[in-house]
Design a protein around this motif. Structure first.
Motif, mmCIF file in Angstrom:
data_model
loop_
_atom_site.group_PDB
_atom_site.id
_atom_site.type_symbol
_atom_site.label_atom_id
_atom_site.label_comp_id
_atom_site.label_asym_id
_atom_site.label_seq_id
_atom_site.Cartn_x
_atom_site.Cartn_y
_atom_site.Cartn_z
ATOM 1 N N LEU A 87 0.837 -1.197 0.000
ATOM 2 C CA LEU A 87 0.000 0.000 0.000
ATOM 3 C C LEU A 87 0.875 1.250 0.000
ATOM 4 N N GLN A 88 1.914 1.244 0.843
ATOM 5 C CA GLN A 88 2.827 2.384 0.849
ATOM 6 C C GLN A 88 3.532 2.528 -0.506
ATOM 7 N N HIS A 89 3.892 1.374 -1.086
ATOM 8 C CA HIS A 89 4.524 1.390 -2.418
ATOM 9 C C HIS A 89 3.571 1.963 -3.465
ATOM 10 N N SER A 90 2.291 1.589 -3.414
ATOM 11 C CA SER A 90 1.320 2.095 -4.388
ATOM 12 C C SER A 90 1.122 3.604 -4.238
ATOM 13 N N LEU A 91 1.074 4.084 -2.980
ATOM 14 C CA LEU A 91 0.955 5.531 -2.777
ATOM 15 C C LEU A 91 2.179 6.255 -3.338
ATOM 16 N N GLU A 92 3.352 5.673 -3.093
ATOM 17 C CA GLU A 92 4.569 6.301 -3.586
ATOM 18 C C GLU A 92 4.588 6.333 -5.115
ATOM 19 N N VAL A 93 4.189 5.232 -5.747
ATOM 20 C CA VAL A 93 4.136 5.194 -7.211
ATOM 21 C C VAL A 93 3.142 6.230 -7.730
#
Length: 520
Positions: free
Chosen positions: A337-343
């Motif tokens: 989820l954190q990775h998706s927000l960052e992307v």
């Protein structure tokens, strides 16, 4: 008449006799009868006049109605005649058109018949010329074989080999020229955009584990969790699908499982049971149901918060739940989820620099990994699964394509798809963003060096920068400068085909010529 009646009454009064009185009464009655008959005749006459008037009016109305109906019928008849005339006109036009087509077809049939009659003669001429050409080719081939001292097959192989070598050389030079031209314009701008995107975003990374630890107030609570003959611990494991490890660790119980959602449900259940103190199978089922509902609510809230933080709206509720489930999913130790927000943020930054739709880029970045929420339940690549889910819940074709293409499951065909690829690589390739086991890391480096040395002309190969770059040394006698570009592309393609790795790997082919001499 009233005067006569008055006189009669006077006479009757003067006579004063009975006979006179009856005579006067008869006269009075007769006069009244005569008046009534006259009145009746007048009434009858008036009724006859009214009847005549009504009859005349009825005749007039009937005539008016007949005239109106006749006029309406005549109007409809005129319209019907006009329609019939128009249809007759159209039919006549169609007949004329069909007649013209028939004449044209007849002419074409005649032309085709003439051509068919001429075909045999033309075929004979063509066959004769082909025979002449074949004879000439055979004669020329014999002369060439006599002059060159080689057979036709040997000459063909020699020509093909020369053309192939020349084509490879030209292709290598052309590849180098194209890359140099592209780098002049694209390399600087790409570096600026990527550097700006990295500079403007900094994320917090949380390393998830496969176990959770629940603290206990006392070690006596372990026995109550186990229960008589282990019935409580079996009930917890059956209801949550998670293993409980109760060992010598003081005042702690370990929850083990690879499904983070179930592990979170088990953790909440165990904490509430310990706090409540009532631990038995019926109570366990009740608490597990409440914990599952709480986790579902937390998943939905996490998805809603993520969409709010990114600033995208109109996402289907089921996709919001999938986004929330990514909170409990990790990839190489990186929270998805954190990775998706960052992307999403990186896509938005780069989209604003390129002047394309920022909200659409953020939406694609946020949704690019939703397939990981269910990839343990559905077979296939998480990119393809995510694209199918996005298509099912009404996302636009551009978003679906960007999701499917971010791992090359489909060829990127839009700027948005390339942006998502770049942002995904940036988020996953940052040092420290992801974790790998030592054995996997070492094996990947060995595989890289093995692939690099498998090509002819390579003298040595080294994997550097934690496997993000490979440097290949080639022999200057065996590989030319132009061929080194082709070799780099061949090595990159082989790495893509045989290995699985996060981010991207840079392939550097180095060729040098050394001249050595000694001064005496």
């Amino acid at each position: 008449m009233s005067i006569e009646i008055t006189l009669l009454l006077i006479l009757m009064a003067l006579a004063g006799g009975a006979f006179g009185g009856s005579l006067l009464r008869r006269k009075f009655i007769e006069s009244r009868l005569a008046g009534a008959e006259l009145t009746a005749e007048q009434i009858v006459e008036e009724a006859r006049k009214q009847a005549d008037t009504i009859h005349k009016e009825a005749l007039i109305q009937a005539k008016d109605t007949v005239l109106e109906a006749k006029a309406e019928w005549e109007k409809e008849a005129r319209e019907l005649r006009r329609e019939i005339q128009a249809q007759e006109k159209r039919l006549l036009q169609r007949e004329e058109h069909l007649d013209r087509k028939g004449l044209q077809l007849d002419g074409r049939e005649e032309e085709l018949s003439q051509r068919e009659r001429a075909l045999p003669l033309m075929e004979d001429k063509v066959r004769a010329r082909e025979k002449e050409a074949e004879d000439l080719v055979a004669q020329q081939a014999e002369r060439l074989e006599t002059i060159s001292g080689m057979t036709a097959e040997e000459a063909k192989q020699t020509i093909i080999a020369g053309m192939e070598s020349e084509a490879r050389h030209d292709a290598a030079k052309r590849i180098k020229q194209i890359e140099d031209e592209a780098k002049e314009t694209a390399d600087k701008k790409a570096k600026e955009i990527l550097a700006l995107a990295i500079q403007r975003y900094a994320g917090d990374y949380v390393a998830e584990k496969a176990v959770s630890v629940v603290p206990l107030p006392t070690d006596e609570m372990k026995g109550r969790i186990i229960g008589r003959e282990g019935r409580n611990i079996r009930a917890i494991e059956a209801a949550t699908g998670i293993d409980l490890i109760i060992d010598d660790t003081p005042e702690a119980v370990i929850i083990s499982g690879f499904n983070p959602v179930r592990r979170e449900v088990a953790r909440l259940t165990l904490e509430r049971l310990v706090a409540d103190g009532r631990i038995h199978p019926a109570r366990i089922e009740e608490v597990v149901a409440k914990a599952e509902q709480e986790v579902d609510d937390a998943i939905r809230e996490a998805g809603e918060q993520a969409t709010f933080d990114v600033g995208v709206h109109g996402i289907h509720p089921e996709i919001i739940k999938l986004i929330g489930r990514l909170r409990y999913r990790t990839s190489y130790g990186q929270n998805v989820l954190q990775h998706s927000l960052e992307v999403a943020f990186l896509c938005g930054i780069m989209a604003s620099e390129l002047g394309i739709n920022v909200k659409q880029a953020k939406r694609a970045g946020l949704l690019h990994d939703i397939g990981k929420a269910v990839d343990h339940e559905i077979e296939g690549s998480h990119a393809v699964i995510g694209a199918d889910l996005a298509r099912k819940y009404g996302e636009s074709p551009k978003i679906v394509h960007a999701i499917a293409a971010h791992h090359e499951d489909e060829k990127p065909e839009t700027i948005l798809a390339v942006l998502v690829q770049a942002a995904d690589a940036l988020s996953g390739a940052r040092p420290g963003a992801r974790r790998e086991m030592l054995e996997t890391y070492v094996k990947r480096l060995e595989d890289l060096e093995r692939i690099g040395t498998s090509f002819s002309g390579v003298s040595s190969c080294y994997a550097i920068q934690a496997g993000r770059e490979i440097r290949v040394m080639v022999s200057s006698e065996d590989v030319t400068d132009a061929q080194s570009y082709v070799l780099a592309k061949d090595i990159a393609r082989k790495i893509e085909a045989e290995m699985t790795y996060p981010g991207q790997i840079k392939v550097n082919v180095i060729r040098e010529t050394r001249a050595t001499e000694y001064a005496k």
